[in-house]
Design an enzyme around this catalytic site. Structure first.
Site, PDB file in Angstrom:
ATOM      1  N   GLU A 105      -0.420  -3.841  14.018  1.00  0.00           N
ATOM      2  CA  GLU A 105      -1.237  -3.299  12.931  1.00  0.00           C
ATOM      3  C   GLU A 105      -2.703  -3.654  13.141  1.00  0.00           C
ATOM      4  O   GLU A 105      -3.576  -2.784  13.130  1.00  0.00           O
ATOM      5  CB  GLU A 105      -0.765  -3.850  11.585  1.00  0.00           C
ATOM      6  N   SER A 137       0.826  -1.202   0.000  1.00  0.00           N
ATOM      7  CA  SER A 137       0.000   0.000   0.000  1.00  0.00           C
ATOM      8  C   SER A 137       0.863   1.256   0.000  1.00  0.00           C
ATOM      9  O   SER A 137       1.786   1.381   0.813  1.00  0.00           O
ATOM     10  CB  SER A 137      -0.917   0.009   1.227  1.00  0.00           C
ATOM     11  N   GLU A 176     -10.146 -15.345   4.798  1.00  0.00           N
ATOM     12  CA  GLU A 176      -9.853 -16.750   5.093  1.00  0.00           C
ATOM     13  C   GLU A 176      -8.733 -16.870   6.128  1.00  0.00           C
ATOM     14  O   GLU A 176      -8.823 -17.664   7.082  1.00  0.00           O
ATOM     15  CB  GLU A 176      -9.457 -17.482   3.803  1.00  0.00           C
TER      16      GLU A 176
END
Length: 223
Positions: free
Chosen positions: A86, A3, A206
């Site tokens: 995070e 990102s 998942e």
């Protein structure tokens, strides 16, 4: 995906420093200067037309030894601590952002005249938001007591990613045929397209379900 690599000055790189090691052993955690020779960033164009995510290529990049974080060969532990922090704190920001989204959705529902079924769906999202808010408080309590975020943050991220997709879809239902049109002012259309990445970024749904099952619910490992 990395990102905002196209605007970053530094990146985290977990490398295999021991070629004879296996799995989690022999990894080293580095800080890499994104302006160093040999670092190439290639933006990935998204369905929204934006390019937040990027590929990074390293060609003969040299990293000074003082940029090693932790011990050489101990990168896995540092990486897991990074991810815990995070996800442990991400839930607070995501919850606040989703509250803003739901408030905008409520305003749209009042403007467009939502059906009873649509109003019920919006109410369920608001109730879920309050439940996750208290889960975040539990995570904060763990952080204050131990200094280490718990795995509960994975639950907040999982819930947010799927809830945000539902909220933006509800908004398009309220817009009706107008939802098919998109221009510079098409807020909800853009939000729905962007939300498709929510269940992939910062840990796929998942993977997060596995973390919750094994580390929160203490269920047997599936592999």
């Amino acid at each position: 995906w990395s990102s905002f690599a196209h605007i970053a000055d530094w990146c985290i790189l977990v490398t295999r420093s021991d070629p004879d090691s296996e799995r989690h052993a022999g990894l080293t955690y580095l800080l890499v200067d994104m302006h160093a020779p040999g670092v190439e960033v290639r933006p990935l164009r998204q369905i929204t037309g934006e390019a937040e995510f990027n590929e990074i290529f390293f060609s003969g990049v040299e990293v000074p030894v003082e940029n090693v974080v932790g011990e050489v060969g101990g990168g896995w532990q540092v990486a897991m601590t990074t991810l815990l922090h995070e996800r442990g704190t991400l839930g607070f920001a995501l919850t606040a952002g989703l509250e803003s989204q739901i408030r905008k959705l409520i305003a749209l529902a009042r403007q467009r005249g939502a059906t009873p079924v649509q109003r019920d769906a919006i109410a369920r999202e608001w109730i879920g938001l309050q439940a996750v808010r208290y889960t975040n408080y539990r995570s904060l309590t763990t952080l204050m007591k131990t200094g280490i975020p718990g795995p509960e943050g994975s639950g907040a991220k999982l819930w947010w990613s799927e809830a945000n997709q539902r909220v933006t879809k509800l908004a398009l239902e309220l817009l009706g045929p107008e939802a098919q049109l998109m221009d510079d002012g098409s807020y909800w259309q853009h939000q729905q397209l962007r939300s498709r990445g929510n269940t992939i970024e910062a840990g796929t749904s998942e993977i997060l379900r596995n973390i919750i099952a094994e580390r929160v619910l203490r269920l047997p490992r599936s592999r």
